[in-house]
Write a protein that holds these residues in place. Structure first.
Motif, PDB file in Angstrom:
ATOM      1  N   ARG A  67       3.745   9.832   7.541  1.00  0.00           N
ATOM      2  CA  ARG A  67       4.185   9.609   6.159  1.00  0.00           C
ATOM      3  C   ARG A  67       5.694   9.753   5.997  1.00  0.00           C
ATOM      4  NH1 ARG A  67       0.167  13.472   2.859  1.00  0.00           N
ATOM      5  NH2 ARG A  67       1.024  14.891   4.402  1.00  0.00           N
ATOM      6  N   PRO A  71       7.761   3.509   3.978  1.00  0.00           N
ATOM      7  CA  PRO A  71       6.919   2.304   4.049  1.00  0.00           C
ATOM      8  C   PRO A  71       6.639   1.839   5.470  1.00  0.00           C
ATOM      9  CG  PRO A  71       8.663   2.043   2.411  1.00  0.00           C
ATOM     10  CD  PRO A  71       8.968   3.295   3.158  1.00  0.00           C
ATOM     11  N   TRP A  74       3.399   4.373   6.272  1.00  0.00           N
ATOM     12  CA  TRP A  74       2.268   3.956   5.431  1.00  0.00           C
ATOM     13  C   TRP A  74       2.807   3.219   4.223  1.00  0.00           C
ATOM     14  CZ3 TRP A  74      -2.460   4.485   7.410  1.00  0.00           C
ATOM     15  CH2 TRP A  74      -2.706   5.491   8.346  1.00  0.00           C
ATOM     16  N   CYS A  75       2.117   2.170   3.817  1.00  0.00           N
ATOM     17  CA  CYS A  75       2.533   1.456   2.592  1.00  0.00           C
ATOM     18  C   CYS A  75       2.492   2.406   1.399  1.00  0.00           C
ATOM     19  CB  CYS A  75       1.625   0.256   2.347  1.00  0.00           C
ATOM     20  SG  CYS A  75       1.670  -0.977   3.669  1.00  0.00           S
ATOM     21  N   ILE A  76       1.457   3.229   1.358  1.00  0.00           N
ATOM     22  CA  ILE A  76       1.286   4.237   0.298  1.00  0.00           C
ATOM     23  C   ILE A  76       1.059   5.578   0.990  1.00  0.00           C
ATOM     24  CG2 ILE A  76      -0.128   4.978  -1.667  1.00  0.00           C
ATOM     25  CD1 ILE A  76      -0.928   2.001  -1.995  1.00  0.00           C
ATOM     26  N   TYR A  78      -0.647   8.686   1.598  1.00  0.00           N
ATOM     27  CA  TYR A  78      -1.912   9.281   1.158  1.00  0.00           C
ATOM     28  C   TYR A  78      -1.942  10.777   1.464  1.00  0.00           C
ATOM     29  CZ  TYR A  78      -3.164   4.367   1.161  1.00  0.00           C
ATOM     30  OH  TYR A  78      -3.183   3.020   0.934  1.00  0.00           O
ATOM     31  N   THR A 120      -6.190   2.694  -0.256  1.00  0.00           N
ATOM     32  CA  THR A 120      -6.327   1.584  -1.204  1.00  0.00           C
ATOM     33  C   THR A 120      -5.631   0.305  -0.742  1.00  0.00           C
ATOM     34  OG1 THR A 120      -4.385   2.411  -2.414  1.00  0.00           O
ATOM     35  CG2 THR A 120      -6.546   3.120  -3.194  1.00  0.00           C
ATOM     36  N   ASP A 121      -4.657   0.409   0.143  1.00  0.00           N
ATOM     37  CA  ASP A 121      -3.908  -0.777   0.578  1.00  0.00           C
ATOM     38  C   ASP A 121      -4.579  -1.392   1.807  1.00  0.00           C
ATOM     39  OD1 ASP A 121      -0.910  -2.032   0.197  1.00  0.00           O
ATOM     40  OD2 ASP A 121      -1.567  -2.112   2.273  1.00  0.00           O
ATOM     41  N   ASP A 124      -2.886  -0.648   5.130  1.00  0.00           N
ATOM     42  CA  ASP A 124      -3.127   0.716   5.592  1.00  0.00           C
ATOM     43  C   ASP A 124      -4.527   0.852   6.179  1.00  0.00           C
ATOM     44  OD1 ASP A 124      -0.617   1.580   4.880  1.00  0.00           O
ATOM     45  OD2 ASP A 124      -1.217   2.253   2.887  1.00  0.00           O
ATOM     46  N   LYS A 485       9.735  -1.843   0.059  1.00  0.00           N
ATOM     47  CA  LYS A 485       8.627  -1.054  -0.466  1.00  0.00           C
ATOM     48  C   LYS A 485       7.353  -1.887  -0.352  1.00  0.00           C
ATOM     49  CE  LYS A 485       7.344   1.831  -4.407  1.00  0.00           C
ATOM     50  NZ  LYS A 485       7.687   2.256  -5.777  1.00  0.00           N
ATOM     51  N   THR A 487       3.946  -2.677  -1.006  1.00  0.00           N
ATOM     52  CA  THR A 487       2.743  -2.511  -1.814  1.00  0.00           C
ATOM     53  C   THR A 487       2.171  -3.888  -2.120  1.00  0.00           C
ATOM     54  OG1 THR A 487       3.946  -2.590  -3.917  1.00  0.00           O
ATOM     55  CG2 THR A 487       3.707  -0.423  -2.893  1.00  0.00           C
ATOM     56  N   ASP A 488       0.925  -3.902  -2.600  1.00  0.00           N
ATOM     57  CA  ASP A 488       0.287  -5.181  -2.948  1.00  0.00           C
ATOM     58  C   ASP A 488       1.082  -5.924  -4.021  1.00  0.00           C
ATOM     59  OD1 ASP A 488      -1.743  -4.885  -1.151  1.00  0.00           O
ATOM     60  OD2 ASP A 488      -3.134  -3.973  -2.568  1.00  0.00           O
TER      61      ASP A 488
END
Length: 520
Positions: A67, A71, A74-76, A78, A120-121, A124, A485, A487-488
């Motif tokens: 982490r 990015p 991990w994209c997000i 967790y 959620t991504d 990931d 960054k 993310t979706d």
């Protein structure tokens, strides 16, 4: 009764943070009363149980420590916790009681159920699945298995071998873990050593940003130029450089010459110009009002004050980038200079398109809605193959990296699809002679990709093309993002990039390789 506020204010907040580093993480897992102790090791009397127990703890420490790379990791980010690891251990124990291990089931339960329940991504999800496919296999239990990369780019600290031990005594595991290096190489997480530089840059940027926000905002009180005078002059300079407004009747008549609104790409261009004109109107009005406020002719509102502070600090004013609800209004860049240069480049692309026709290659970064550009292209390709009864729902993107590195080399547009330029590889480099992914050069974080050819094909034709072009190992499906960054919200599409047998797609997935429109 109400809780006393005074007592709450005098209290000390204690948080249980995850340990930093692989060594600290594994020591935490192998602490009596936490996760693993002598009783846990003896639950199943096989070496495989003890090896996989260590493998799960090692994986848990890796995904937590990854982490810190932002990015690229991990994209997000967790919040993995001991409950996830405990659930995996419990499943493994029950599974081994019932007979031989089913590796596919074990991998699925760890990556998609126990840990995957909070992911959620989609990228990931793929990354965690890749970890289990690489590290939770029959090879993990073989003699001499190590987590070290087969050919490390840089030397692993102390030449340490991250092996999977199968001791029977709990204290032997503790001694082995305590011998781990204090500093972890990014290669142990599957990342390139440059990831450590990315982490340090992220830390330094956060530090300087905090320092900048704590600087006093008042005037100097001396005889020098005041903040207001500096900003007034800067506004005059930006207003002078700001391009002329787009007149709707003019650009509508030019679009009609290219086929009008019946052509999908023309509709896309029309929508893009409308959004750019909204940006022009916003910044022209704001800067004019700010100059009047500095002269004392209008009230200095909170929005104008925020704009003044941002321009003085060479940052982009909040309402130039965002709407009132926080959605993206224009584009996001770290400095005002970069942001305004992007505005000029976008304007050049649109005016060139209006005056000279569709460019041979499109600058994907310069679009508000790059997904809309690709969708319009796909619609045009589908209509072109109407005689072959192509359906839009059955058409997928087909990508090829060309050998052309500069836009000037493109003499004519492709017969089907479009050329795209302005993309940067993050986490890898491109071998233009062999036409495949290679390792990044030391301290080179981003590498420009040659022009990318994107078109549409039916799913059946695309599957056939993939087998012919990429062979049995297949391509690396590289995600393309608007910003660093990941993310979706900023995801655009997947581009297929060629790999080698030694560096197969899973290796690049662990590297966190992606294509970015903006590197800042």
């Amino acid at each position: 009764p109400e809780f006393p506020l005074g007592l709450l204010q005098m209290s000390i907040k204690v948080t249980n943070e995850p340990p930093a580093g692989l060594k600290a993480g594994l020591l935490r897992s192998y602490t009596p009363g936490v996760l693993v102790d002598q009783d846990k090791l003896e639950r199943v009397d096989t070496a495989q149980w003890r090896q996989l127990l260590f493998g799960l703890c090692f994986l848990h420490s890796v995904v937590q420590e990854r982490r810190k790379f932002g990015p690229l990791g991990w994209c997000i980010p967790y919040e993995y916790n001991n409950g996830d690891l405990q659930s995996c251990m419990l499943f493994l124990e029950k599974h081994l009681y019932n007979g031989p291990i089913s590796w596919g089931t074990f991998q699925y339960m760890v990556s998609a159920v126990q840990y995957g329940g909070k992911i959620t991504d989609s990228l990931d999800v793929r990354l965690f699945r890749t970890y289990t496919e690489e590290w939770l296999t029959a090879k993990t239990c073989e003699e001499g298995y190590v987590y070290n990369p087969s050919s490390p780019i840089y030397k692993i600290p102390n030449d340490f071998q991250y092996k999977v031990p199968s001791f029977t005594e709990f204290q032997d595991y503790r001694k082995f873990i305590e011998s781990l290096p204090e500093i972890d190489s990014p290669e142990m997480f599957g990342l390139h050593p440059n990831a450590d530089l990315t982490f340090r840059v992220k830390e330094a940027v956060a530090l300087f940003q905090t320092l900048g926000e704590t600087q006093p905002k008042g005037g100097d009180g001396g005889e020098g130029v005041s903040r207001e005078d500096v900003v007034y002059k800067k506004c005059s300079d930006l207003l002078f450089r700001l391009p002329d407004d787009y007149v709707e009747d003019d650009y509508k008549s030019k679009i009609r010459k290219f086929g009008g609104m019946s052509v999908p790409m023309n509709i896309f261009l029309y929508q893009e110009i409308q959004r750019l004109q909204a940006v022009f109107t916003k910044i022209r009005f704001t800067m004019t009002q700010l100059q009047l406020a500095i002269k004392g002719e209008v009230v200095m509102t909170a929005e104008l004050q925020e704009t003044l502070d941002s321009i003085f600090d060479a940052k982009v004013p909040y309402y130039w980038e965002n709407t009132l609800t926080g959605d993206e209004f224009s584009w996001r860049l770290p400095t005002l200079g970069l942001w305004f240069s992007s505005l000029m480049n976008r304007d050049d692309q649109y005016r060139n398109w209006l005056n000279n026709g569709r460019p041979n290659s499109l600058w994907l970064t310069g679009f508000f809605n790059p997904n809309g550009c690709l969708t319009a292209m796909k619609q045009e390709v589908t209509r072109k193959h109407k005689s072959e009864k192509w359906a839009l729902d059955d058409v997928v993107y087909h990508t090829e990296v060309t050998t052309m590195e500069r836009v000037e080399l493109v003499k004519t547009p492709p017969s089907d699809g479009i050329y795209l330029h302005g993309l940067f590889l993050d986490g890898a480099a491109w071998n233009r002679h062999e036409g495949n992914l290679v390792e990044s050069q030391p301290k080179v974080l981003f590498v420009p990709l040659p022009l990318l050819y994107v078109t549409g094909k039916t799913k059946k034709d695309e599957e056939k093309s993939r087998k012919e072009t990429y062979g049995s190992i297949g391509p690396y499906e590289c995600p393309v993002y608007k910003y660093s960054k990941r993310t979706d919200r900023y995801f655009i599409f997947y581009a297929n990039l060629k790999c080698t047998v030694e560096r197969y797609p899973n290796k690049w997935a662990l590297r966190g390789v992606s294509l970015l429109c903006n590197t800042s």
